[in-house]
Design an enzyme around this catalytic site. Structure first.
Site, short mmCIF file in Angstrom:
data_model
loop_
_atom_site.label_atom_id
_atom_site.label_comp_id
_atom_site.label_asym_id
_atom_site.label_seq_id
_atom_site.Cartn_x
_atom_site.Cartn_y
_atom_site.Cartn_z
N GLU A 1 36.44 -4.62 15.34
CA GLU A 1 37.77 -4.12 15.73
C GLU A 1 38.21 -4.70 17.07
O GLU A 1 37.51 -4.58 18.07
CB GLU A 1 37.72 -2.58 15.82
CG GLU A 1 39.03 -1.95 16.28
CD GLU A 1 38.94 -0.44 16.45
OE1 GLU A 1 37.83 0.13 16.32
OE2 GLU A 1 39.98 0.19 16.72
N TRP B 1 33.35 -1.54 17.64
CA TRP B 1 34.39 -1.69 18.66
C TRP B 1 33.72 -1.58 20.03
O TRP B 1 32.89 -0.69 20.24
CB TRP B 1 35.49 -0.61 18.53
CG TRP B 1 36.41 -0.70 19.72
CD1 TRP B 1 37.35 -1.64 19.96
CD2 TRP B 1 36.38 0.14 20.90
NE1 TRP B 1 37.93 -1.44 21.19
CE2 TRP B 1 37.36 -0.37 21.78
CE3 TRP B 1 35.63 1.26 21.28
CZ2 TRP B 1 37.61 0.21 23.04
CZ3 TRP B 1 35.88 1.83 22.52
CH2 TRP B 1 36.87 1.31 23.39
N ASP C 1 43.45 -1.96 14.26
CA ASP C 1 43.88 -0.64 14.72
C ASP C 1 45.36 -0.76 15.05
O ASP C 1 45.75 -1.63 15.85
CB ASP C 1 43.06 -0.22 15.94
CG ASP C 1 43.38 1.18 16.43
OD1 ASP C 1 44.57 1.46 16.65
OD2 ASP C 1 42.45 1.99 16.63
N ASP D 1 49.57 4.10 25.40
CA ASP D 1 48.47 4.82 24.79
C ASP D 1 48.48 4.57 23.28
O ASP D 1 49.54 4.43 22.68
CB ASP D 1 48.65 6.31 25.09
CG ASP D 1 47.41 7.09 24.78
OD1 ASP D 1 46.40 6.47 24.38
OD2 ASP D 1 47.43 8.32 24.91
N HIS E 1 46.57 -1.23 18.64
CA HIS E 1 45.94 -2.25 19.48
C HIS E 1 46.70 -3.56 19.58
O HIS E 1 46.10 -4.61 19.75
CB HIS E 1 44.52 -2.52 18.99
CG HIS E 1 43.58 -1.39 19.26
ND1 HIS E 1 42.23 -1.46 19.00
CD2 HIS E 1 43.79 -0.17 19.79
CE1 HIS E 1 41.66 -0.32 19.34
NE2 HIS E 1 42.59 0.48 19.82
N HIS F 1 42.48 1.07 11.23
CA HIS F 1 42.48 2.34 11.95
C HIS F 1 43.95 2.67 12.09
O HIS F 1 44.66 2.03 12.88
CB HIS F 1 41.88 2.19 13.36
CG HIS F 1 40.43 2.46 13.42
ND1 HIS F 1 39.71 2.42 14.59
CD2 HIS F 1 39.55 2.82 12.44
CE1 HIS F 1 38.45 2.71 14.33
NE2 HIS F 1 38.32 2.94 13.04
C1 RNT Z 1 39.39 2.44 20.84
C2 RNT Z 1 39.19 2.10 19.41
C3 RNT Z 1 38.06 2.79 18.74
C4 RNT Z 1 37.89 4.23 19.16
C5 RNT Z 1 36.90 5.00 18.34
C6 RNT Z 1 36.53 6.29 18.96
O1 RNT Z 1 40.51 1.89 21.38
O2 RNT Z 1 40.36 2.33 18.72
O3 RNT Z 1 38.19 2.66 17.38
O4 RNT Z 1 39.11 4.91 19.14
O5 RNT Z 1 35.82 4.22 18.05
ZN ZN Z 2 40.33 2.26 16.57
#
Ligand code: RNT
Ligand code: ZN
Length: 429
Positions: free
Chosen positions: A225, A184, A258, A293, A261, A285
Site C-alpha cells: 500500500e 503499509w 487507499d 486527513d 492516499h 482501502h
Molecule cells: C495509513 C494506511 C494504513 C492504515 C492501517 C491502520 O495511512 O492507510 O492502511 O490506515 O493500516
Molecule cells: Zn489504508
C-alpha cells in the site's frame, strides 16, 4: 406501502432497461467487504507493552465505549455485522494478537496468537485479512521501518512481515479463503530529503527479502500500500504510488490503493481500469479524504459511487478486493462501521443498477447527448426502494432503523464499559 410493494414498483422501472434486479441481489450478496477491525478501538490493539499510536496517522475524538479487549472488539464487530447486509470479512492488524499476558515481540508472532480470532471467524463464517503493524512501536519511533538505515531495525521489521505472511497463510488455510496480507509502512521525512533513492533502494531490498520466503499463494495474497504523505512525512514518503506500482507489477504482488492516499483531485475511480489492464487483481482501502486527513467514515458520495461503478462495469467484482480503512472516534464506533460498510455495499448496488451496456454503446456511437441525459436521469431512479428491500431480504434493518439497535447496544453494552482501559491505566501509573 410496504418495503416489498415499493420495491416491486421500483423494479419495473429498472426492468424496462433490461436490468435484472433479483439477479443483481444474488450477485451482490456474494461480494465480501473486508471490514477493518481498527475502527473499533482507535487502532489501539492488545499488545501488553502497548505504545501510543504513531506512524503519521491519528485518531481524534473521545466517544465513550471503545473496545478495550479482544472480546469486546469481537462483540462490537458482531453487532455491526448484524446490521450490514451480506457476508463479509474482517481485517486484522498484528497488534490485535492475543498473547495471554505474555510480551511477544512482533518479529516472533505466530499463528497461535490469532487462534481465538480464527475460531470466532470460523463460527461466524467470516474470512480474515491481515496487516503487519509497522507503527506504534519503539523500533518505528523515528518514522522509519523497512527503509531504516540501521540494518538491525530493518531486519526486525522484515521478520515481522514474514511472520505476518505466515499468519495470513494460517488464516487462509483454517478458513478456506485466502487472506490478503497488506504491507503499509509509515516511512518518510518531514522535510525535503537530500537523498530519495537510498531509502527507496533499502525498501526494495527489504521487500525482496520478505517475499523471498515462499508462501502458498492459494492461502495468502500479498499486497503493498502506497501513500502520498503523512503527519511527519509531509515532504517525502518512501513507499510512494510509483514505487509500489512498479514493485507490485514486477514481483507479482497486489497493489493496494487507499482512496485517501492521493492528491486531492486525483481519483482512484479513474485508476481501476488502467490497473486492471496490467494486473489480474488489485486491492482497495476505501476511505474518505478530507483536506489533509485521509480516514473519515465512508459516505455515499460521488467518488464512492464512481469507484463502485468502475468495478461493476469492468466486470471486476472478483478482481478488486474491497477493504475499508477509516477511524473516527468522535462518533459511536459500531455506527461508524455500519455507516461506512452499508455505504460501500449501497454504492455497489447503485453501480449494478445502471444500464452499462446502453451507456457504453452510446459512448462508442459518439452520442454524448443521450449518454449524458441517460446517466443523469438514472440518478433519480428509485434506487432507495431497491436498497431498502435488499436490506429486508438480507434480514438486516431497513433505512435508519439500525440506529435504534445501535442506541440500544450503546445503552446496554457500551455505556457499561469503564472509561479507562486497563493498558491505558497501566501506562499512566
Ligand atoms: C495509513 C494506511 C494504513 C492504515 C492501517 C491502520 O495511512 O492507510 O492502511 O490506515 O493500516
Ligand atoms: Zn489504508
Amino acid at each position: 406501502m410496504s418495503v416489498k410493494r415499493r420495491f416491486e414498483e421500483a423494479k419495473k422501472e429498472y426492468e424496462q432497461w433490461g436490468i435484472d434486479v433479483e439477479g443483481i441481489f444474488e450477485k451482490l450478496k456474494t461480494v465480501p467487504i473486508s471490514i477493518h477491525c481498527w475502527q473499533g478501538d482507535d487502532i489501539g490493539g492488545f499488545e501488553i507493552n502497548k505504545e501510543a499510536l504513531s506512524g503519521g496517522i491519528d485518531v481524534t475524538g473521545n466517544y465513550p465505549g471503545k473496545a478495550t479487549t479482544p472480546e469486546e472488539l469481537r462483540q462490537d464487530l458482531e453487532k455491526a455485522l448484524s446490521l450490514i447486509p451480506g457476508k463479509h470479512r474482517v481485517n486484522l492488524h498484528a497488534i490485535y494478537a492475543e498473547t495471554d499476558g505474555e510480551v511477544v515481540e512482533r518479529d516472533r508472532l505466530e499463528p497461535k496468537h490469532f487462534e481465538k480470532w480464527v475460531a470466532w471467524a470460523r463460527e461466524l463464517g467470516l474470512g480474515l485479512d491481515f496487516n503487519p503493524t509497522l507503527f506504534s512501536h519503539k523500533k518505528a519511533e523515528d518514522g522509519l521501518t523497512l527503509s531504516h538505515p540501521d540494518p538491525e531495525i530493518r531486519q526486525f521489521w522484515i521478520d515481522h512481515c514474514i511472520a505476518s505472511r505466515r499468519i495470513g497463510a494460517y488464516f487462509g488455510k483454517e478458513l478456506g479463503t485466502p487472506c490478503l496480507t497488506n504491507i503499509w509502512i509509515p516511512d518518510g521525512y518531514k522535510d525535503t530529503p537530500s537523498d530519495r533513492l537510498t531509502p527507496r533502494k533499502r525498501l526494495k531490498e527489504s521487500l525482496d527479502e520478505i517475499f523471498a520466503v515462499e508462501i502458498d499463494g492459494r492461502l495468502n495474497i500479498d499486497a503493498v500500500e502506497s501513500k502520498l504523505f503523512g503527519i511527519g512525512s509531509e515532504s517525502f514518503v518512501v513507499g510512494s504510488h510509483e514505487f509500489y506500482l512498479n514493485y507490485a507489477l514486477k514481483n507479482d504482488k497486489l497493489c493496494l490503493l487507499d482512496t485517501g492516499h492521493y492528491h486531492p483531485t486525483e481519483l482512484v475511480s479513474n485508476k481501476i481500469s488502467a490497473m486492471l489492464l496490467f494486473n489480474d487483481r488489485l486491492a482497495l482501502h476505501v476511505s474518505r479524504p478530507v483536506r489533509w486527513d485521509s480516514d473519515h467514515v465512508v459516505v455515499f458520495d460521488d467518488e464512492l459511487k464512481e469507484l463502485a461503478v468502475e468495478i461493476v462495469r469492468n466486470d471486476a467484482l472478483d478482481k478488486v478486493m474491497i477493504g475499508l480503512d477509516f477511524f473516527d472516534a468522535s462518533i459511536n464506533r459500531v455506527a461508524a462501521w455500519t455507516i461506512g460498510t452499508r455505504n460501500m455495499i449501497k454504492a455497489l448496488l447503485y453501480g449494478l443498477l445502471l444500464p452499462h451496456e446502453q451507456l457504453k454503446a452510446l459512448q462508442e456511437q459518439g452520442d454524448f447527448t443521450k449518454r449524458l441525459a441517460l446517466s443523469e436521469e438514472f440518478k433519480t431512479y428509485p434506487f432507495g426502494a431497491i436498497w431498502n428491500y435488499y436490506c429486508e431480504a438480507q434480514n438486516v434493518p431497513v433505512k435508519e432503523q439500525w440506529l435504534d439497535e445501535v442506541a440500544h447496544y450503546e445503552e446496554t453494552v457500551l455505556a457499561k464499559r469503564s472509561a479507562v482501559s486497563v493498558p491505558d491505566a497501566l501506562e499512566r501509573a
